[in-house]
Design a protein around this motif. Structure first.
Motif, PDB file in Angstrom:
ATOM      1  N   ARG A  74      28.828  61.408  38.692  1.00  0.00           N
ATOM      2  CA  ARG A  74      28.857  61.254  40.046  1.00  0.00           C
ATOM      3  C   ARG A  74      28.161  60.572  40.807  1.00  0.00           C
ATOM      4  O   ARG A  74      28.206  59.262  40.961  1.00  0.00           O
ATOM      5  N   GLU A  75      26.957  60.210  39.910  1.00  0.00           N
ATOM      6  CA  GLU A  75      26.259  58.779  39.386  1.00  0.00           C
ATOM      7  C   GLU A  75      27.127  57.826  39.375  1.00  0.00           C
ATOM      8  O   GLU A  75      26.807  56.692  40.201  1.00  0.00           O
ATOM      9  N   LEU A  96      34.620  60.722  45.272  1.00  0.00           N
ATOM     10  CA  LEU A  96      33.601  61.607  45.166  1.00  0.00           C
ATOM     11  C   LEU A  96      33.892  63.274  45.380  1.00  0.00           C
ATOM     12  O   LEU A  96      33.453  63.710  45.424  1.00  0.00           O
ATOM     13  N   ALA A 141      29.988  57.397  42.016  1.00  0.00           N
ATOM     14  CA  ALA A 141      28.959  56.374  44.018  1.00  0.00           C
ATOM     15  C   ALA A 141      28.792  55.485  43.199  1.00  0.00           C
ATOM     16  O   ALA A 141      28.990  54.081  43.657  1.00  0.00           O
ATOM     17  N   ILE A 179      37.466  63.207  35.103  1.00  0.00           N
ATOM     18  CA  ILE A 179      37.201  62.893  36.396  1.00  0.00           C
ATOM     19  C   ILE A 179      37.307  61.039  36.612  1.00  0.00           C
ATOM     20  O   ILE A 179      37.722  60.457  37.371  1.00  0.00           O
ATOM     21  N   THR A 218      39.415  59.206  39.225  1.00  0.00           N
ATOM     22  CA  THR A 218      38.609  58.474  39.295  1.00  0.00           C
ATOM     23  C   THR A 218      38.879  57.193  39.530  1.00  0.00           C
ATOM     24  O   THR A 218      38.759  56.383  40.353  1.00  0.00           O
ATOM     25  N   GLU A 268      33.661  69.686  39.391  1.00  0.00           N
ATOM     26  CA  GLU A 268      32.358  70.647  40.485  1.00  0.00           C
ATOM     27  C   GLU A 268      32.809  71.998  40.015  1.00  0.00           C
ATOM     28  O   GLU A 268      32.484  73.473  39.322  1.00  0.00           O
ATOM     29  N   VAL A 303      34.966  64.391  42.318  1.00  0.00           N
ATOM     30  CA  VAL A 303      34.109  64.984  41.165  1.00  0.00           C
ATOM     31  C   VAL A 303      33.517  66.259  42.000  1.00  0.00           C
ATOM     32  O   VAL A 303      33.175  67.561  41.673  1.00  0.00           O
ATOM     33  N   ASP A 304      33.585  66.420  43.344  1.00  0.00           N
ATOM     34  CA  ASP A 304      33.339  67.684  43.941  1.00  0.00           C
ATOM     35  C   ASP A 304      34.188  68.769  43.585  1.00  0.00           C
ATOM     36  O   ASP A 304      33.706  70.009  43.375  1.00  0.00           O
TER      37      ASP A 304
END
Length: 703
Positions: free
Chosen positions: A221-222, A235, A225, A150, A154, A242, A238-239
């Motif tokens: 995720r937090e 995000l 974000a 991640i 990201t 997941e 991240v999905d």
């Protein structure tokens, strides 16, 4: 060039070579060639293992930019990666240079990966508003684990090969100069040791931590974000990860494709793609023949050891260029050198630089008090006080000491370069190099060509900007050039809005909610309120008819509140903190100013703040294009994204204006311009014409 992809043999090792200069982008011919060579190798029983590599300077890049905006043509990259992974024979990716985007996805489709020392890998699709779409979001977590995957995807930044090995993305790093040799050697060792297929999709251990602890994904995720500032694609990444954790590989690939299509349909993707292509286009100066060769630059000089001068000197040293730092005052020179050393020591303390590198860079900066000592420099950048009188004096001295052919550049942010050049006997060698503070950090470089600046000087500045790690645009001569000229219009509206009833914090909140890293008044506090105040004083003193009238911000400066450097500006600052705090003293000063001017404060809606600040910026951009100061609307966007914090996912002010609708902007500006004291908001002729014709800035030809 022959085939884009070819199959060669080294004994029992098949070698698939991609040759699609300059970066081995994964265009249709490459994708088709990979499948064809793979099938040929699979059918050859003498081939027991495969090595995939890139010819030339790098392994493979991602998508071919020539295919951007066109309907996709099969074979599609996900199918190519799947085919490599499903091959019967062990496959090895031999990486040199970079393996980015689809290039790394190809490598992760291989069973093993070996890299030359110095190679880099990464999945930077997030920088274009996308996510990896050929299995990258599913395979990377299976190699590096969920948290690292991640972070890599990201963040968008490439990893050095040593870090890639540590994370399990690459199996081995080898010294040497030949990716083919290390790849073939690795494959032979695999066969000797009896190694078998090792499909990335079948790996599961790196996912175990996230599967055992649901809070791990929630925390990730937090974190994403919190730093994404409203961006969509981080995000979505991240999905996708997941999905790798929650389901099987096939379901994860299906979910990745759904999320990829969602990102493709996002306006943010359009903005980021525009920003990407505009930056590439800005490197080409209209009217400058490609046959013009830059002048050699092996030695630089900087005049002035203040904040800008020391920053510019570090820019040269960071690029490995020896640079004289000249100051006429010995104590000022000492302070400048100490500033440079402290900056580098800070990088060492944070682990961003080694002590040896600090010593190397410090050795490149050569302090001097003597103009005669810099005469052999190939380029000199003046960074003294923003005064025409002072700068002309400096350039007269430079004209006397610099060797023939040396480029004489000024870092002025507002002054007329042609007036500066007129004091020399070589106006063809004079140009602007407007760095942004802090110069060693900010990416934008506004190169400014005067009326007589030679073509090879222009070419040199653009090429040098690239060497210095800057994003360069070329502008013409006018007050404030591109970026600051537009910023002054936004600043004018911000000052007026506060006079009319808004608070500085309200104005700044609208701008940060839009996506700027800081608001107008926080920006002034950071840069120093005294800078703009002294410029306004100079303009008024010179009789400039366009000089702004005195305002309440001048009163703030007159009280010695120059911003963060004095601990107080428009905002107050607690010791050791950069967080802006509303200050009752400034609130009282503003209230007194309103009373003095007979202004009854009113409540101002955020929409009006947004429109007046940003539409005024766009309006000035239209005037800049009309006057030919900027060659393209995209050049303006490049300046604002890289120098002024305009959110890249919105493309830049001119792209954003097109997306918003020029007719709506013209209507709003016209409405404001009809109000007392706001005639300056009358829509620019170009803006009004484009709106009438239903066209946008994107439709304009180059100046």
């Amino acid at each position: 060039m022959g085939q884009a992809v070819r199959l060669e043999r080294e004994g029992e090792i098949g070698v698939i070579v991609v040759e699609n200069p300059p970066v081995n982008a994964l265009g249709q011919a490459v994708r088709q060639g990979l499948l064809a060579c793979l099938a040929q190798a699979e059918a050859d029983e003498a081939v027991r293992a495969l090595v995939i590599l890139g010819a030339g300077r790098t392994f493979m890049a991602g998508a071919d930019i020539r295919e951007f905006g066109k309907p996709p043509v099969p074979p599609f990259l996900p199918d190519v990666v799947d085919a490599i992974e499903e091959a019967r024979k062990p496959t090895v990716a031999a990486i040199h240079g970079t393996a980015l985007g689809g290039g790394l996805e190809i490598a992760m489709g291989c069973d093993y990966r070996v890299a030359l020392a110095g190679a880099k890998v990464g999945l930077p699709e997030v920088t274009l508003g996308l996510l990896p779409g050929a299995g990258g979001t599913q395979r990377l977590p299976r190699l590096a684990g969920v948290e690292a995957a991640i972070e890599i995807m990201t963040g968008g930044k490439p990893l050095p090969s040593a870090e890639a090995v540590r994370l399990g993305i690459v199996d081995e790093v080898a010294e040497g100069a030949d990716a083919r040799a290390i790849g073939v050697d690795f494959a032979r060792r695999l066969l000797r040791d009896g190694a078998v297929k090792r499909r990335t999709r079948d790996l599961s251990a790196p996912l175990d931590a996230a599967r055992a602890d649901p809070a791990l994904l929630a925390t990730a995720r937090e974190k994403v974000a919190g730093r994404s500032r409203g961006l969509v694609s981080p995000l979505l990444i991240v999905d996708a990860v997941e999905a790798a954790v929650r389901g099987d590989f096939a379901a994860g690939l299906k979910r990745e494709r759904e999320l990829f299509e969602q990102a493709m349909d996002s306006p943010q993707r359009r903005g980021l793609i525009h920003a990407f292509f505009s930056q590439r286009q800005a490197a080409r100066v209209p009217g400058l023949s490609p046959d013009v060769r830059p002048r050699p630059v092996a030695q630089a000089a900087v005049i002035g050891a203040g904040t800008m001068g020391t920053g510019i000197a570090m820019v040269f040293a960071n690029a490995g260029l020896p640079v004289f730092l000249l100051e006429t005052d010995e104590s000022a020179l000492g302070r400048g050198m100490e500033t440079i050393r402290r900056t580098y020591e800070g990088a060492v303390s944070k682990g961003r630089m080694k002590e040896a590198e600090l010593a190397r860079r410090m050795a490149l900066v050569r302090p001097t008090l003597d103009y005669a000592g810099i005469g052999e420099a190939d380029i000199v950048v003046e960074a003294v006080f923003e005064s025409m009188e002072v700068k002309r004096e400096v350039f007269a001295r430079l004209d006397a000491v610099m060797k023939p052919g040396a480029i004489l550049a000024t870092n002025t942010s507002t002054l007329d370069i042609d007036v500066i050049a007129a004091v020399t006997g070589r106006p063809q060698d004079v140009a602007g190099m407007h760095f942004f503070s802090p110069a060693h950090i900010m990416r934008l470089l506004e190169n400014v060509r005067g009326a007589r600046t030679a073509p090879d000087v222009q070419a040199t500045l653009m090429e040098l900007g690239k060497r210095l790690g800057k994003v360069s645009i070329m502008t013409g001569v006018c007050y404030g050039f591109v970026g600051n000229r537009m910023l002054h219009q936004r600043g004018r509206e911000a000052i007026d809005l506060v006079e009319e009833g808004a608070s500085p914090a309200e104005v700044d909140a609208v701008l940060t909610d839009f996506g700027f890293p800081m608001g107008q008044f926080a920006l002034w506090d950071l840069a120093g309120i005294d800078v703009g105040w002294r410029i306004r004083q100079e303009r008024r003193k010179s009789g400039d008819p366009d000089a702004p009238s005195p305002n309440w911000l001048d009163r703030v400066a007159e009280k010695g509140r120059f911003g963060q450097k004095t601990g107080a500006g428009v905002y107050a600052y607690e010791p050791g903190s950069r967080a802006p705090l509303p200050d009752p003293e400034v609130e009282a000063l503003i209230a007194a100013w309103r009373e003095e001017k007979g202004v009854t404060p009113r409540r101002i809606a955020p929409q009006e703040i947004l429109e007046r600040c940003l539409y005024a910026t766009v309006n000035e951009g239209a005037r800049i294009l009309e006057e030919g100061i900027a060659a393209r609307a995209g050049d303006i966007d490049v300046a604002w994204v890289n120098g002024y914090g305009f959110p890249a996912h919105k493309g830049g002010p001119m792209f954003w204006a097109d997306e918003t609708g020029l007719a709506a902007i013209v209507e709003a500006l016209g409405s404001y311009a009809r109000q007392p004291g706001r005639a300056h908001l009358e829509p620019a002729p170009l803006l009004a014409r484009l709106a009438r014709e239903g066209r946008g800035f994107k439709d304009l030809p180059e100046a």
